[in-house]
Design a protein around this motif. Sequence first.
Motif, PDB file in Angstrom:
ATOM      1  N   UNK A 158       3.677  12.739  -4.037  1.00  0.00           N
ATOM      2  CA  UNK A 158       3.535  14.486  -4.340  1.00  0.00           C
ATOM      3  C   UNK A 158       2.338  15.442  -4.915  1.00  0.00           C
ATOM      4  N   UNK A 159       2.564  16.120  -5.030  1.00  0.00           N
ATOM      5  CA  UNK A 159       0.789  17.157  -4.737  1.00  0.00           C
ATOM      6  C   UNK A 159       0.641  16.854  -5.814  1.00  0.00           C
TER       7      UNK A 159
ATOM      8  N   UNK B 241      -6.894  15.076   3.228  1.00  0.00           N
ATOM      9  CA  UNK B 241      -5.717  14.632   2.347  1.00  0.00           C
ATOM     10  C   UNK B 241      -4.222  13.581   2.882  1.00  0.00           C
ATOM     11  N   UNK B 242      -4.320  12.047   2.993  1.00  0.00           N
ATOM     12  CA  UNK B 242      -2.858  11.704   4.351  1.00  0.00           C
ATOM     13  C   UNK B 242      -1.544  11.934   3.369  1.00  0.00           C
ATOM     14  N   UNK B 243      -0.551  12.075   3.689  1.00  0.00           N
ATOM     15  CA  UNK B 243       0.502  11.689   2.796  1.00  0.00           C
ATOM     16  C   UNK B 243       2.255  11.679   3.484  1.00  0.00           C
ATOM     17  N   UNK B 244       2.433  11.472   2.652  1.00  0.00           N
ATOM     18  CA  UNK B 244       4.096  10.791   3.454  1.00  0.00           C
ATOM     19  C   UNK B 244       4.344  11.879   3.917  1.00  0.00           C
ATOM     20  N   UNK B 245       4.401  11.837   5.365  1.00  0.00           N
ATOM     21  CA  UNK B 245       4.947  12.708   6.778  1.00  0.00           C
ATOM     22  C   UNK B 245       6.451  12.303   7.289  1.00  0.00           C
TER      23      UNK B 245
ATOM     24  N   UNK C 157       9.220  11.847  -4.297  1.00  0.00           N
ATOM     25  CA  UNK C 157       9.737  12.525  -5.555  1.00  0.00           C
ATOM     26  C   UNK C 157       8.616  12.945  -6.420  1.00  0.00           C
ATOM     27  N   UNK C 158       8.694  14.883  -5.901  1.00  0.00           N
ATOM     28  CA  UNK C 158       8.341  15.611  -7.270  1.00  0.00           C
ATOM     29  C   UNK C 158       9.986  16.356  -6.891  1.00  0.00           C
ATOM     30  N   UNK C 159      10.340  16.372  -6.160  1.00  0.00           N
ATOM     31  CA  UNK C 159      11.692  17.494  -5.023  1.00  0.00           C
ATOM     32  C   UNK C 159      10.545  18.443  -3.996  1.00  0.00           C
ATOM     33  N   UNK C 160       9.802  18.481  -3.691  1.00  0.00           N
ATOM     34  CA  UNK C 160       9.248  19.284  -3.114  1.00  0.00           C
ATOM     35  C   UNK C 160       9.384  19.172  -1.581  1.00  0.00           C
ATOM     36  N   UNK C 161       9.481  19.786  -0.420  1.00  0.00           N
ATOM     37  CA  UNK C 161       9.579  19.808   0.957  1.00  0.00           C
ATOM     38  C   UNK C 161       8.279  19.631   1.429  1.00  0.00           C
TER      39      UNK C 161
ATOM     40  N   UNK D 228       7.180  20.653   4.166  1.00  0.00           N
ATOM     41  CA  UNK D 228       6.445  21.808   4.039  1.00  0.00           C
ATOM     42  C   UNK D 228       6.061  22.790   2.806  1.00  0.00           C
ATOM     43  N   UNK D 229       6.858  22.934   1.655  1.00  0.00           N
ATOM     44  CA  UNK D 229       6.314  23.171   0.559  1.00  0.00           C
ATOM     45  C   UNK D 229       4.599  22.539  -0.490  1.00  0.00           C
ATOM     46  N   UNK D 230       4.505  21.413   0.004  1.00  0.00           N
ATOM     47  CA  UNK D 230       3.333  20.895  -0.513  1.00  0.00           C
ATOM     48  C   UNK D 230       2.939  20.447   0.421  1.00  0.00           C
ATOM     49  N   UNK D 231       2.446  20.972   1.778  1.00  0.00           N
ATOM     50  CA  UNK D 231       1.673  21.477   3.044  1.00  0.00           C
ATOM     51  C   UNK D 231       0.804  22.869   2.866  1.00  0.00           C
ATOM     52  N   UNK D 232       1.821  23.702   2.281  1.00  0.00           N
ATOM     53  CA  UNK D 232       1.336  25.089   1.898  1.00  0.00           C
ATOM     54  C   UNK D 232       0.888  24.611   0.586  1.00  0.00           C
ATOM     55  N   UNK D 233       1.290  24.442  -0.493  1.00  0.00           N
ATOM     56  CA  UNK D 233       0.134  24.373  -1.476  1.00  0.00           C
ATOM     57  C   UNK D 233      -1.336  24.108  -1.174  1.00  0.00           C
ATOM     58  N   UNK D 234      -1.346  22.376  -0.371  1.00  0.00           N
ATOM     59  CA  UNK D 234      -2.565  22.676  -0.005  1.00  0.00           C
ATOM     60  C   UNK D 234      -3.406  23.303  -0.084  1.00  0.00           C
ATOM     61  N   UNK D 235      -2.871  23.508   1.780  1.00  0.00           N
ATOM     62  CA  UNK D 235      -3.978  25.057   1.996  1.00  0.00           C
ATOM     63  C   UNK D 235      -4.089  25.539   1.535  1.00  0.00           C
ATOM     64  N   UNK D 236      -3.031  26.574   0.595  1.00  0.00           N
ATOM     65  CA  UNK D 236      -3.678  27.016  -0.452  1.00  0.00           C
ATOM     66  C   UNK D 236      -5.336  26.948  -1.110  1.00  0.00           C
ATOM     67  N   UNK D 237      -4.837  25.664  -1.352  1.00  0.00           N
ATOM     68  CA  UNK D 237      -6.262  25.035  -2.291  1.00  0.00           C
ATOM     69  C   UNK D 237      -7.317  24.632  -1.371  1.00  0.00           C
TER      70      UNK D 237
END
Length: 225
Positions: free
Chosen positions: A78-79, A93-97, A103-107, A109-118
Amino acid sequence: MFLRAVDRGLVVSCQARPGEPLDEPHFMAVLARTAVLGGARAIRAEGVEDVAAIRAAVDVPVLGLWKDGEAGVYITPTLRHALAVAEAGADVVALDGTARPRPDGRTLEATVAALHTAGVAVMADVSTFAEGTAAIEAGADLVSTTLSGYTAASPRLDGPDLRLVADLAAAHPGFPVIAEGRYHTPRQAALALEAGARAVVVGGAITRPLDLTARFAAALAPKDD
């Protein structure tokens, strides 16, 4: 920074299974320091405590993840997990791609975008060519073949999936493809670079003395007549 550091080099995965004697941040930090002395260009580490300990112990990039669970999407699922790993000191950060639901329902793409914002760089661990391409389109900074052989969508192989490395590298020239998964020998690692990998991650063949000892013990064990 990460890509410059690891270019055509070795990343060593310093992880211990739960319950093993080495499953403590201090020991993983010592293992990471040893790997760096041996020539590792970066360290892959699991769990926020291990990431933090290793970050304090080495001066090479740290590729962090957080395994939560044993099936489905469990590599930084999850994010929230990803942000915690970054906060612990991971440079990437490595994550399942994979294409499986998170599990958190995010796509992805949405997860990567949120991490890039951070301000967090992302490596997507994938199992197939289609997943790798989708992860690139989703904005991942790197793609790794880590999960090939560990999902229902990917082939079961005794050794590394060099074909997946070659196919991704050929289809996406210039994009950093990282080879990982069942690299048992230096020759296999060299072949991954020849196939187009930007770097190679090696774990158990270097950092799991329990498994290595068990292989030798099994080979010397008396055989039944």
